[in-house]
Design a protein around this motif. Structure first.
Motif, mmCIF file in Angstrom:
data_model
loop_
_atom_site.group_PDB
_atom_site.id
_atom_site.type_symbol
_atom_site.label_atom_id
_atom_site.label_comp_id
_atom_site.label_asym_id
_atom_site.label_seq_id
_atom_site.Cartn_x
_atom_site.Cartn_y
_atom_site.Cartn_z
ATOM 1 N N TYR A 300 0.862 -1.181 0.000
ATOM 2 C CA TYR A 300 0.000 0.000 0.000
ATOM 3 C C TYR A 300 0.907 1.241 0.000
ATOM 4 C CZ TYR A 300 -3.332 -3.588 1.136
ATOM 5 O OH TYR A 300 -4.088 -4.736 1.094
ATOM 6 N N PRO A 301 1.201 1.765 -1.182
ATOM 7 C CA PRO A 301 2.181 2.851 -1.297
ATOM 8 C C PRO A 301 1.804 4.112 -0.532
ATOM 9 C CG PRO A 301 1.724 1.863 -3.448
ATOM 10 C CD PRO A 301 0.712 1.306 -2.504
ATOM 11 N N ASP A 302 0.504 4.357 -0.329
ATOM 12 C CA ASP A 302 0.079 5.597 0.325
ATOM 13 C C ASP A 302 -0.142 5.424 1.820
ATOM 14 O OD1 ASP A 302 -2.169 3.968 0.028
ATOM 15 O OD2 ASP A 302 -3.544 5.675 -0.083
ATOM 16 N N ALA A 303 0.277 4.296 2.385
ATOM 17 C CA ALA A 303 -0.026 3.992 3.789
ATOM 18 C C ALA A 303 1.176 4.210 4.694
ATOM 19 C CB ALA A 303 -0.510 2.547 3.921
ATOM 20 N N THR A 304 0.887 4.490 5.962
ATOM 21 C CA THR A 304 1.905 4.577 7.002
ATOM 22 C C THR A 304 2.043 3.212 7.688
ATOM 23 O OG1 THR A 304 0.284 5.231 8.668
ATOM 24 C CG2 THR A 304 1.335 6.996 7.391
ATOM 25 N N HIS A 305 2.877 3.159 8.698
ATOM 26 C CA HIS A 305 3.120 1.916 9.435
ATOM 27 C C HIS A 305 1.816 1.288 9.939
ATOM 28 C CE1 HIS A 305 5.269 -0.893 12.037
ATOM 29 N NE2 HIS A 305 4.626 -0.422 13.095
ATOM 30 N N SER A 306 0.881 2.108 10.373
ATOM 31 C CA SER A 306 -0.395 1.612 10.913
ATOM 32 C C SER A 306 -1.426 1.346 9.824
ATOM 33 C CB SER A 306 -0.963 2.623 11.910
ATOM 34 O OG SER A 306 -1.192 3.866 11.274
ATOM 35 N N ALA A 332 -5.731 2.721 4.286
ATOM 36 C CA ALA A 332 -5.344 2.801 2.883
ATOM 37 C C ALA A 332 -6.368 2.102 2.000
ATOM 38 C CB ALA A 332 -3.964 2.171 2.690
ATOM 39 N N ASP A 333 -6.564 2.633 0.826
ATOM 40 C CA ASP A 333 -7.536 2.071 -0.108
ATOM 41 C C ASP A 333 -7.225 0.600 -0.376
ATOM 42 O OD1 ASP A 333 -8.725 4.549 -0.290
ATOM 43 O OD2 ASP A 333 -7.692 5.115 -2.143
ATOM 44 N N GLY A 334 -8.231 -0.241 -0.208
ATOM 45 C CA GLY A 334 -8.086 -1.666 -0.487
ATOM 46 C C GLY A 334 -7.664 -2.498 0.696
ATOM 47 N N PHE A 335 -7.157 -1.874 1.766
ATOM 48 C CA PHE A 335 -6.627 -2.627 2.912
ATOM 49 C C PHE A 335 -7.692 -3.514 3.554
ATOM 50 C CE2 PHE A 335 -5.882 -2.490 7.637
ATOM 51 C CZ PHE A 335 -4.856 -3.411 7.665
ATOM 52 N N LEU A 336 -8.848 -2.977 3.840
ATOM 53 C CA LEU A 336 -9.900 -3.757 4.490
ATOM 54 C C LEU A 336 -10.425 -4.848 3.568
ATOM 55 C CD1 LEU A 336 -11.883 -0.893 6.281
ATOM 56 C CD2 LEU A 336 -10.195 -2.456 7.280
ATOM 57 N N ALA A 337 -10.690 -4.493 2.318
ATOM 58 C CA ALA A 337 -11.256 -5.460 1.368
ATOM 59 C C ALA A 337 -10.269 -6.581 1.049
ATOM 60 C CB ALA A 337 -11.679 -4.751 0.089
#
Length: 362
Positions: A300-306, A332-337
């Motif tokens: 997830y390129p746009d995500a932080t450590h959390s 981040a987009d897509g993380f949950l799905a």
């Protein structure tokens, strides 16, 4: 005549003020409704207690909103810090996503936190693994849980716990590892340098920080006391409990446990803006140490450590408003799905759910 105009003007002002107050009240009610709706999840939460090594751990079992079970289960393993069972509600959007795949979630507050007895700073990584194994055993005895479909979810420091548990319990169905590290020492150095870069530290500040780090490493290896550490580094904020925790765990390395994981399916989640963990090192190690067909990597390129969106986390105002008004949008987009899809695609996952006996009386 003048007095009448004054009284008329006052009435108009009061009507305007009253109208404004009514509008603000309606807005507050409306916003309150939005907050309530956004923070209501398709889950049934049950307070549970685990007795482990003579102490009670306070926890939450979050079941899918509908259905009798038995459900698959995801046991949560926290990262560093004084984390309660819901991680101050941060876990609930994740639990809801997992519930859509037919899985319950189980999480216990760390020892000493929110009703759990003990002190989490007394724990080694093996202690944390033993606690997780106890939670899994407890869950297998629950009628609403399908013991054949139990796996782990863990973030950050849990990277040293998840492989230990999976190596010791071959019956675990999967592992979801979010921003895990490999080697405690290298992770700490990476984090230090990343924070120095972020803060625009000078070359002199960087050199001084690295010298303090080398001093700390020597003190740990020598078995120094917290007082000796404080005298040598000037860090008066270090508590005795925290120093003891670091001394127990600073040699942690996930390599051997990853090799011993019996080919357990793993979803590895890495973030593009992770300054806590070297995501590239972690991904390389997981690819080298785990069978290729057991590993699924999601970046997830746009995500932080959390796994919170970078642009959200770096703004206190945006982070607060998003957490209150749209908590699912934190991630981040897509993380949950992607986590839901990982569970749905596990071999025989659907077949196990369909063939499992129904729980009587539910």
């Amino acid at each position: 005549m003048f007095g009448k105009r004054v009284r008329t003007a006052k009435r108009r002002r009061w009507r305007a003020v009253a109208g404004t107050l009514i509008a603000l009240s309606l807005l507050a009610v409306s916003l309150g409704g939005v907050v309530l709706w956004q923070n209501t999840y398709d889950l049934r939460e049950e307070h549970v207690t685990l007795r482990h090594r003579g102490a009670d751990l306070d926890g939450v079992l979050a079941l899918p909103e509908e259905g009798d079970g038995p459900f698959g289960l995801v046991v949560f393993v926290h990262g560093d810090g004084p984390v309660d069972a819901t991680h101050e509600t941060f876990y609930r959007p994740i639990w809801e996503s997992l519930a859509k795949a037919g899985y319950a979630s189980l999480s216990f507050s760390k020892p000493g936190i929110s009703g759990s007895e003990g002190n989490w700073l007394d724990q080694s990584m093996q202690d944390r693994a033993d606690e997780t194994l106890a939670a899994v055993a407890w869950a297998r005895a629950r009628p609403e849980i399908d013991g054949r479909r139990i796996g782990l979810w863990g973030a950050s420091q849990a990277g040293w716990v998840l492989p230990k548990v999976a190596a010791q319990d071959a019956g675990l169905r999967f592992v979801i590892a979010v921003s895990p590290a490999i080697d405690w020492g290298r992770q700490g150095r990476f984090n230090l340098l990343a924070e120095l870069r972020r803060d625009g530290a000078s070359a002199e500040e960087r050199a001084a920080a690295l010298r303090r780090r080398e001093t700390t490493q020597r003190l740990l290896q020598a078995g120094a006391t917290v007082e000796e550490y404080r005298d040598a580094t000037g860090d008066d904020d270090m508590t005795a409990d925290r120093w003891r925790f670091i001394a127990k765990n600073y040699t942690s390395d996930a390599t051997a446990d990853l090799r011993a994981m019996h080919g357990t399916p793993v979803l590895l989640v890495v973030a593009g803006h992770d300054i806590n963990v070297d995501a590239a090192e972690t991904e390389t190690a997981y690819r080298e140490l785990l069978p290729r067909d057991s590993l699924d990597v999601r970046r997830y390129p746009d995500a932080t450590h959390s796994l919170v969106k970078h642009d959200v986390e770096r703004s206190t105002v945006k982070l607060t408003l998003t957490a209150v008004f749209a908590p699912r949008a934190l991630f981040a987009d897509g993380f949950l799905a992607d986590q839901r899809r990982f569970l749905e695609r596990l071999p025989d996952s659907r077949a196990a759910a369909a063939s499992a006996p129904r729980t009587p009386g539910r």
